[in-house]
Motif scaffolding. Structure first.
Motif, PDB file in Angstrom:
ATOM      1  N   THR A 150      -6.020   3.899   7.081  1.00  0.00           N
ATOM      2  CA  THR A 150      -5.117   3.036   7.846  1.00  0.00           C
ATOM      3  C   THR A 150      -5.605   1.596   7.851  1.00  0.00           C
ATOM      4  OG1 THR A 150      -4.595   4.905   9.285  1.00  0.00           O
ATOM      5  CG2 THR A 150      -4.005   2.718  10.080  1.00  0.00           C
ATOM      6  N   LYS A 179       0.567  10.859  -3.487  1.00  0.00           N
ATOM      7  CA  LYS A 179       0.445   9.416  -3.732  1.00  0.00           C
ATOM      8  C   LYS A 179      -0.226   9.097  -5.072  1.00  0.00           C
ATOM      9  CE  LYS A 179      -3.726   8.838  -0.850  1.00  0.00           C
ATOM     10  NZ  LYS A 179      -3.946  10.296  -0.648  1.00  0.00           N
ATOM     11  N   ALA A 191      -4.630  -0.022   4.499  1.00  0.00           N
ATOM     12  CA  ALA A 191      -3.185  -0.235   4.396  1.00  0.00           C
ATOM     13  C   ALA A 191      -2.712  -1.372   5.287  1.00  0.00           C
ATOM     14  CB  ALA A 191      -2.447   1.061   4.741  1.00  0.00           C
ATOM     15  N   ASP A 213       8.548   6.369   4.834  1.00  0.00           N
ATOM     16  CA  ASP A 213       8.715   5.011   5.352  1.00  0.00           C
ATOM     17  C   ASP A 213       8.390   4.039   4.229  1.00  0.00           C
ATOM     18  OD1 ASP A 213       9.000   2.741   6.863  1.00  0.00           O
ATOM     19  OD2 ASP A 213       7.099   2.936   7.921  1.00  0.00           O
ATOM     20  N   SER A 233       0.861  -1.187   0.000  1.00  0.00           N
ATOM     21  CA  SER A 233       0.000   0.000   0.000  1.00  0.00           C
ATOM     22  C   SER A 233       0.894   1.231   0.000  1.00  0.00           C
ATOM     23  CB  SER A 233      -0.925   0.013   1.213  1.00  0.00           C
ATOM     24  OG  SER A 233      -0.189  -0.106   2.413  1.00  0.00           O
ATOM     25  N   HIS A 240      -5.735   6.378   1.733  1.00  0.00           N
ATOM     26  CA  HIS A 240      -5.481   7.228   2.898  1.00  0.00           C
ATOM     27  C   HIS A 240      -6.016   6.549   4.158  1.00  0.00           C
ATOM     28  CE1 HIS A 240      -9.675   8.250   1.978  1.00  0.00           C
ATOM     29  NE2 HIS A 240      -9.787   8.561   3.260  1.00  0.00           N
ATOM     30  N   ARG A 271       4.726   4.949   3.180  1.00  0.00           N
ATOM     31  CA  ARG A 271       4.097   6.204   3.559  1.00  0.00           C
ATOM     32  C   ARG A 271       4.753   7.358   2.806  1.00  0.00           C
ATOM     33  NH1 ARG A 271       5.087   7.742   8.568  1.00  0.00           N
ATOM     34  NH2 ARG A 271       3.457   9.311   8.448  1.00  0.00           N
ATOM     35  N   SER A 284      -0.617  14.551  -0.679  1.00  0.00           N
ATOM     36  CA  SER A 284       0.728  14.078  -0.338  1.00  0.00           C
ATOM     37  C   SER A 284       1.552  13.684  -1.560  1.00  0.00           C
ATOM     38  CB  SER A 284       0.638  12.885   0.615  1.00  0.00           C
ATOM     39  OG  SER A 284      -0.042  11.798  -0.002  1.00  0.00           O
ATOM     40  N   ARG A 330       3.803  -1.525   3.799  1.00  0.00           N
ATOM     41  CA  ARG A 330       3.176  -0.210   3.779  1.00  0.00           C
ATOM     42  C   ARG A 330       4.231   0.866   3.499  1.00  0.00           C
ATOM     43  NH1 ARG A 330       0.912  -3.754   6.548  1.00  0.00           N
ATOM     44  NH2 ARG A 330       2.447  -3.789   8.202  1.00  0.00           N
ATOM     45  N   MET A 373       0.474   4.967   1.215  1.00  0.00           N
ATOM     46  CA  MET A 373      -0.464   5.665   2.079  1.00  0.00           C
ATOM     47  C   MET A 373      -0.021   7.110   2.307  1.00  0.00           C
ATOM     48  SD  MET A 373      -1.654   4.514   5.871  1.00  0.00           S
ATOM     49  CE  MET A 373      -2.933   5.406   6.737  1.00  0.00           C
ATOM     50  N   GLY A 374      -0.994   8.012   2.311  1.00  0.00           N
ATOM     51  CA  GLY A 374      -0.684   9.402   2.594  1.00  0.00           C
ATOM     52  C   GLY A 374      -1.948  10.223   2.604  1.00  0.00           C
ATOM     53  N   GLN A 377       4.656  11.639   2.288  1.00  0.00           N
ATOM     54  CA  GLN A 377       4.255  12.898   2.930  1.00  0.00           C
ATOM     55  C   GLN A 377       4.957  14.046   2.229  1.00  0.00           C
ATOM     56  OE1 GLN A 377       4.430  12.888   7.273  1.00  0.00           O
ATOM     57  NE2 GLN A 377       5.138  15.014   7.263  1.00  0.00           N
TER      58      GLN A 377
END
Length: 223
Positions: free
Chosen positions: A201, A44, A204, A220, A35, A199, A212, A42, A210, A37-38, A214
């Motif tokens: 949690t 993504k 994800a 991450d 995934s 987006h 991340r 962000s 996962r 995620m953001g 930003q």
């Protein structure tokens, strides 16, 4: 399978430069289930568009299966996109007057596949996602979850190596969202690389890795 090196994306608004991606370095192996995620804004979805050959970076290097894509033409990118990548979107993007079967057959029309084979493959894809008895239904005759399954079948019909899903559960209730995530897990078990942009949690958390993002940077990407 996917290697991104120092990918940047900048949009120009008049005399202003608006940086969206700021030096993305990322590797995704074949058959991973990840995934990205953001929060909204962000970067993504821009990253997904680049990985899916829907857009090109301002700078940096993108390799897919050891082939560098950064300098390819739009037609060359479209061919790779059609042959190797399947897309699932939040809003399904189904043709309202077409049946489920006709919607799933559509990508193969662009690939020049004969009609008889298109129908066989579309029927198999719809059966695979549990819609064998809904092939003749139009989108208005299907639930949101069933429409998303049609969209997934359409994404799979050209037998892609990668499935890119952009907020695939965003328009679904909790129960239906879980059914879609279960289907992604099953597809990944069949060696399809699944990349979910989200987006949420809870969504994800169901993937095996996962990532991340930003402010246009990966913060991450642990395995």
């Amino acid at each position: 399978m996917i290697t991104l090196e120092n990918i940047t994306k900048t949009y120009h608004l008049g005399d202003m430069e608006v940086p969206i991606l700021r030096g993305i370095d990322l590797q995704i192996e074949a058959s991973e289930y990840v995934s990205i995620m953001g929060a909204s804004g962000s970067g993504k979805s821009t990253l997904m568009n680049i990985m899916g050959c829907l857009d090109q970076p301002t700078a940096g290097r993108y390799c897919l299966n050891d082939r560098e894509l950064t300098t390819l033409t739009k037609d060359e990118l479209a061919y790779i996109r059609n042959q190797q990548i399947g897309f699932v979107f939040q809003q399904f993007n189904l043709l309202p007057r077409a049946t489920a079967l006709e919607n799933v057959m559509l990508p193969m029309v662009y690939g020049g596949i004969p009609k008889a084979e298109r129908q066989i493959r579309a029927e198999a894809a719809l059966t695979h996602v549990g819609l064998r008895d809904r092939m003749a239904n139009r989108p208005s005759q299907l639930s949101g979850g069933q429409q998303q399954r049609v969209a997934i079948a359409r994404a799979l019909v050209n037998q892609p190596a990668i499935l890119l899903a952009d907020e695939p559960t965003g328009a679904l209730d909790t129960h239906t969202s879980q059914e879609v995530m279960n289907l992604f897990h099953e597809l990944n078990e069949q060696a399809i690389t699944v990349i979910v942009i989200t987006h949420e949690t809870e969504v994800a958390a169901q993937t095996k890795r996962r990532i991340r993002i930003q402010d246009g940077q990966i913060v991450d990407a642990s395995r």
